[in-house]
Write a protein that holds these residues in place. Structure first.
Motif, PDB file in Angstrom:
ATOM      1  N   CYS A   1       2.009   1.622  10.994  1.00  0.00           N
ATOM      2  CA  CYS A   1       1.342   1.650   9.694  1.00  0.00           C
ATOM      3  C   CYS A   1       1.742   0.432   8.869  1.00  0.00           C
ATOM      4  CB  CYS A   1       1.713   2.935   8.944  1.00  0.00           C
ATOM      5  SG  CYS A   1       0.966   3.079   7.312  1.00  0.00           S
ATOM      6  N   PHE A   2       0.835  -0.006   8.009  1.00  0.00           N
ATOM      7  CA  PHE A   2       1.096  -1.150   7.123  1.00  0.00           C
ATOM      8  C   PHE A   2       1.610  -0.708   5.761  1.00  0.00           C
ATOM      9  CE2 PHE A   2      -3.362   0.083   6.912  1.00  0.00           C
ATOM     10  CZ  PHE A   2      -3.536   0.312   5.556  1.00  0.00           C
ATOM     11  N   CYS A   3       1.733   0.592   5.531  1.00  0.00           N
ATOM     12  CA  CYS A   3       2.129   1.087   4.220  1.00  0.00           C
ATOM     13  C   CYS A   3       3.556   0.674   3.864  1.00  0.00           C
ATOM     14  CB  CYS A   3       2.005   2.609   4.165  1.00  0.00           C
ATOM     15  SG  CYS A   3       2.777   3.458   5.546  1.00  0.00           S
ATOM     16  N   PHE A   4       3.772   0.439   2.571  1.00  0.00           N
ATOM     17  CA  PHE A   4       5.067   0.047   2.009  1.00  0.00           C
ATOM     18  C   PHE A   4       5.597  -1.267   2.580  1.00  0.00           C
ATOM     19  CE2 PHE A   4       5.232   4.812   1.664  1.00  0.00           C
ATOM     20  CZ  PHE A   4       4.947   4.837   0.305  1.00  0.00           C
ATOM     21  N   THR A   5       4.705  -2.070   3.158  1.00  0.00           N
ATOM     22  CA  THR A   5       5.081  -3.384   3.667  1.00  0.00           C
ATOM     23  C   THR A   5       4.422  -4.453   2.797  1.00  0.00           C
ATOM     24  OG1 THR A   5       5.249  -2.573   5.944  1.00  0.00           O
ATOM     25  CG2 THR A   5       4.999  -4.946   5.651  1.00  0.00           C
ATOM     26  N   ASP A   6       5.205  -5.398   2.288  1.00  0.00           N
ATOM     27  CA  ASP A   6       4.645  -6.455   1.455  1.00  0.00           C
ATOM     28  C   ASP A   6       3.817  -7.414   2.314  1.00  0.00           C
ATOM     29  OD1 ASP A   6       6.034  -5.229  -0.506  1.00  0.00           O
ATOM     30  OD2 ASP A   6       7.407  -6.882  -0.929  1.00  0.00           O
ATOM     31  N   THR A   7       2.583  -7.649   1.908  1.00  0.00           N
ATOM     32  CA  THR A   7       1.668  -8.520   2.641  1.00  0.00           C
ATOM     33  C   THR A   7       1.111  -9.565   1.680  1.00  0.00           C
ATOM     34  OG1 THR A   7       1.020  -6.719   4.123  1.00  0.00           O
ATOM     35  CG2 THR A   7      -0.444  -8.622   4.012  1.00  0.00           C
ATOM     36  N   THR A   8       1.242 -10.839   2.049  1.00  0.00           N
ATOM     37  CA  THR A   8       0.736 -11.925   1.217  1.00  0.00           C
ATOM     38  C   THR A   8      -0.504 -12.535   1.852  1.00  0.00           C
ATOM     39  OG1 THR A   8       2.972 -12.438   0.418  1.00  0.00           O
ATOM     40  CG2 THR A   8       1.282 -14.134   0.127  1.00  0.00           C
ATOM     41  N   LEU A   9      -1.577 -12.614   1.075  1.00  0.00           N
ATOM     42  CA  LEU A   9      -2.825 -13.221   1.538  1.00  0.00           C
ATOM     43  C   LEU A   9      -3.126 -14.459   0.716  1.00  0.00           C
ATOM     44  CD1 LEU A   9      -5.169 -10.116   2.064  1.00  0.00           C
ATOM     45  CD2 LEU A   9      -3.744 -11.294   3.738  1.00  0.00           C
TER      46      LEU A   9
ATOM     47  N   TYR B   1      -5.323   5.337   1.191  1.00  0.00           N
ATOM     48  CA  TYR B   1      -4.385   4.268   0.843  1.00  0.00           C
ATOM     49  C   TYR B   1      -4.773   3.672  -0.508  1.00  0.00           C
ATOM     50  CZ  TYR B   1      -2.470   4.085   5.591  1.00  0.00           C
ATOM     51  OH  TYR B   1      -1.847   4.390   6.769  1.00  0.00           O
ATOM     52  N   THR B   2      -3.763   3.299  -1.282  1.00  0.00           N
ATOM     53  CA  THR B   2      -3.972   2.558  -2.525  1.00  0.00           C
ATOM     54  C   THR B   2      -3.157   1.279  -2.463  1.00  0.00           C
ATOM     55  OG1 THR B   2      -4.351   4.568  -3.819  1.00  0.00           O
ATOM     56  CG2 THR B   2      -3.756   2.582  -5.027  1.00  0.00           C
ATOM     57  N   MET B   3      -3.838   0.150  -2.634  1.00  0.00           N
ATOM     58  CA  MET B   3      -3.177  -1.163  -2.589  1.00  0.00           C
ATOM     59  C   MET B   3      -2.914  -1.643  -4.017  1.00  0.00           C
ATOM     60  SD  MET B   3      -2.093  -3.477  -0.332  1.00  0.00           S
ATOM     61  CE  MET B   3      -3.070  -3.128   1.144  1.00  0.00           C
ATOM     62  N   PHE B   4      -1.683  -2.083  -4.279  1.00  0.00           N
ATOM     63  CA  PHE B   4      -1.342  -2.584  -5.605  1.00  0.00           C
ATOM     64  C   PHE B   4      -0.547  -3.887  -5.481  1.00  0.00           C
ATOM     65  CE2 PHE B   4       1.847   0.467  -4.207  1.00  0.00           C
ATOM     66  CZ  PHE B   4       3.045  -0.168  -4.459  1.00  0.00           C
ATOM     67  N   PRO B   5      -0.519  -4.712  -6.527  1.00  0.00           N
ATOM     68  CA  PRO B   5       0.130  -6.020  -6.445  1.00  0.00           C
ATOM     69  C   PRO B   5       1.649  -5.918  -6.501  1.00  0.00           C
ATOM     70  CG  PRO B   5      -0.699  -5.669  -8.653  1.00  0.00           C
ATOM     71  CD  PRO B   5      -1.164  -4.489  -7.838  1.00  0.00           C
ATOM     72  N   VAL B   6       2.290  -6.878  -5.860  1.00  0.00           N
ATOM     73  CA  VAL B   6       3.747  -6.986  -5.890  1.00  0.00           C
ATOM     74  C   VAL B   6       4.087  -8.375  -6.415  1.00  0.00           C
ATOM     75  CG1 VAL B   6       5.884  -6.964  -4.558  1.00  0.00           C
ATOM     76  CG2 VAL B   6       4.014  -5.415  -3.936  1.00  0.00           C
ATOM     77  N   GLU B   7       4.802  -8.423  -7.527  1.00  0.00           N
ATOM     78  CA  GLU B   7       5.186  -9.701  -8.099  1.00  0.00           C
ATOM     79  C   GLU B   7       6.406 -10.249  -7.373  1.00  0.00           C
ATOM     80  OE1 GLU B   7       3.625 -11.508 -10.252  1.00  0.00           O
ATOM     81  OE2 GLU B   7       2.033 -10.023 -10.529  1.00  0.00           O
ATOM     82  N   LYS B   8       6.277 -11.471  -6.873  1.00  0.00           N
ATOM     83  CA  LYS B   8       7.385 -12.135  -6.193  1.00  0.00           C
ATOM     84  C   LYS B   8       8.172 -12.965  -7.190  1.00  0.00           C
ATOM     85  CE  LYS B   8       6.774 -10.905  -1.869  1.00  0.00           C
ATOM     86  NZ  LYS B   8       7.799 -10.155  -1.114  1.00  0.00           N
ATOM     87  N   LYS B   9       9.485 -12.761  -7.260  1.00  0.00           N
ATOM     88  CA  LYS B   9      10.324 -13.538  -8.170  1.00  0.00           C
ATOM     89  C   LYS B   9      10.532 -14.939  -7.615  1.00  0.00           C
ATOM     90  CE  LYS B   9      12.872  -9.598 -10.072  1.00  0.00           C
ATOM     91  NZ  LYS B   9      14.209  -9.005 -10.273  1.00  0.00           N
ATOM     92  N   GLN B  10      10.369 -15.947  -8.500  1.00  0.00           N
ATOM     93  CA  GLN B  10      10.578 -17.321  -8.095  1.00  0.00           C
ATOM     94  C   GLN B  10      12.069 -17.638  -8.045  1.00  0.00           C
ATOM     95  OE1 GLN B  10       8.185 -19.312  -7.089  1.00  0.00           O
ATOM     96  NE2 GLN B  10       6.652 -17.719  -7.482  1.00  0.00           N
TER      97      GLN B  10
ATOM     98  N   ALA C   1       0.829  -1.209   0.000  1.00  0.00           N
ATOM     99  CA  ALA C   1       0.000   0.000   0.000  1.00  0.00           C
ATOM    100  C   ALA C   1       0.861   1.256   0.000  1.00  0.00           C
ATOM    101  CB  ALA C   1      -0.921   0.013   1.211  1.00  0.00           C
ATOM    102  N   SER C   2       0.441   2.227  -0.807  1.00  0.00           N
ATOM    103  CA  SER C   2       0.993   3.577  -0.743  1.00  0.00           C
ATOM    104  C   SER C   2      -0.090   4.474  -0.142  1.00  0.00           C
ATOM    105  CB  SER C   2       1.405   4.071  -2.126  1.00  0.00           C
ATOM    106  OG  SER C   2       0.275   4.133  -2.972  1.00  0.00           O
ATOM    107  N   PHE C   3       0.257   5.707   0.195  1.00  0.00           N
ATOM    108  CA  PHE C   3      -0.703   6.544   0.893  1.00  0.00           C
ATOM    109  C   PHE C   3      -0.458   8.016   0.590  1.00  0.00           C
ATOM    110  CE2 PHE C   3       3.052   6.306   3.468  1.00  0.00           C
ATOM    111  CZ  PHE C   3       3.228   7.594   3.911  1.00  0.00           C
ATOM    112  N   ASN C   4      -1.447   8.830   0.930  1.00  0.00           N
ATOM    113  CA  ASN C   4      -1.250  10.273   0.955  1.00  0.00           C
ATOM    114  C   ASN C   4      -2.323  10.906   1.833  1.00  0.00           C
ATOM    115  OD1 ASN C   4      -3.490  10.078  -0.770  1.00  0.00           O
ATOM    116  ND2 ASN C   4      -2.929  11.967  -1.804  1.00  0.00           N
ATOM    117  N   VAL C   5      -2.150  12.167   2.125  1.00  0.00           N
ATOM    118  CA  VAL C   5      -3.062  12.905   2.992  1.00  0.00           C
ATOM    119  C   VAL C   5      -3.567  14.131   2.245  1.00  0.00           C
ATOM    120  CG1 VAL C   5      -3.159  14.375   5.055  1.00  0.00           C
ATOM    121  CG2 VAL C   5      -2.128  12.128   5.197  1.00  0.00           C
TER     122      VAL C   5
END
Length: 211
Positions: free
Chosen positions: A135-143, A177-186, A117-121
């Protein structure tokens, strides 16, 4: 004749100087462009420019003003199949009071997805006085598929905000907040066989095809 030759040589030397200066200027501009990215990010973090919030190292224990301010929460997704939203749309707190809000994220896809997630005010000037303790921003989270995660954010509004003429009468701040995908390299498997292993081992792809 010799004068013409000398004049021609001088013009060539002048042209070389001009070319060298132009190349140096171009190289310098490219270098400044690359340097500008981290410098601009640092500038935003220090000043709050562009709605960038401040990061507090610990919970605020200073003065709390007898004045309310409402913080609205916004959530967006950009290319990620998650349901991402604030648990509550807003909260009204005292300026200087530390509080906790919650966002919720659910993976709606059929495989694990990693998001960030990125963010602004808004308004942007308020970013310099909006301090996040957690804050959870800029932290990679896998669900995992169908998994839901509670994502808290702890923050306070710096009382110095009332000393800014443009913000002294501010009643509402929006944290987005805006959540966007993060591609994990295999990881790349090593081509060399492990010690003691057989060189006649059937590759996994062939084994699966052969039943």
């Amino acid at each position: 004749m010799s004068g013409e030759i000398t004049s021609g040589a001088s013009r060539k030397n002048s042209n070389r100087v001009v070319v060298a200066v132009c190349l140096a200027f171009f190289t310098g501009m490219v270098g400044m462009a690359y340097a500008a990215v981290p410098l601009y990010k640092m500038f935003c973090q220090v000043t709050g420019y562009g709605g960038t919030t401040q990061r507090a190292e610990k919970q605020y224990a200073g003065r709390v003003l007898d004045r309310d301010i409402t913080v609205r929460f916004d959530a967006n997704t950009n290319g990620i199949p998650w349901q991402f939203e604030p648990v509550a749309r807003s909260v009204t707190i005292k300026i200087g009071e530390t509080t906790q809000a919650h966002y919720s994220a659910t993976n709606k896809f059929d495989r694990p997805i990693t998001g960030r997630a990125s963010f602004n005010v808004q308004p942007e000037m308020a970013g310099a006085y909006f301090n996040k303790v957690e804050c959870f921003c800029f932290t990679d989270t896998t669900l995992k598929p169908g998994e839901t995660l509670d994502m808290p954010v702890v923050f306070y509004v710096d009382p110095d905000i009332v000393n800014v003429p443009e913000l002294k009468d501010l009643k509402t701040i929006t944290l987005s907040y805006t959540m966007f995908p993060v591609e994990k390299k295999q990881p790349v498997a090593s081509s060399a066989p492990a010690a003691g292993s057989s060189n006649n081992k059937v590759p996994d792809s062939e084994a699966s095809l052969g039943g």
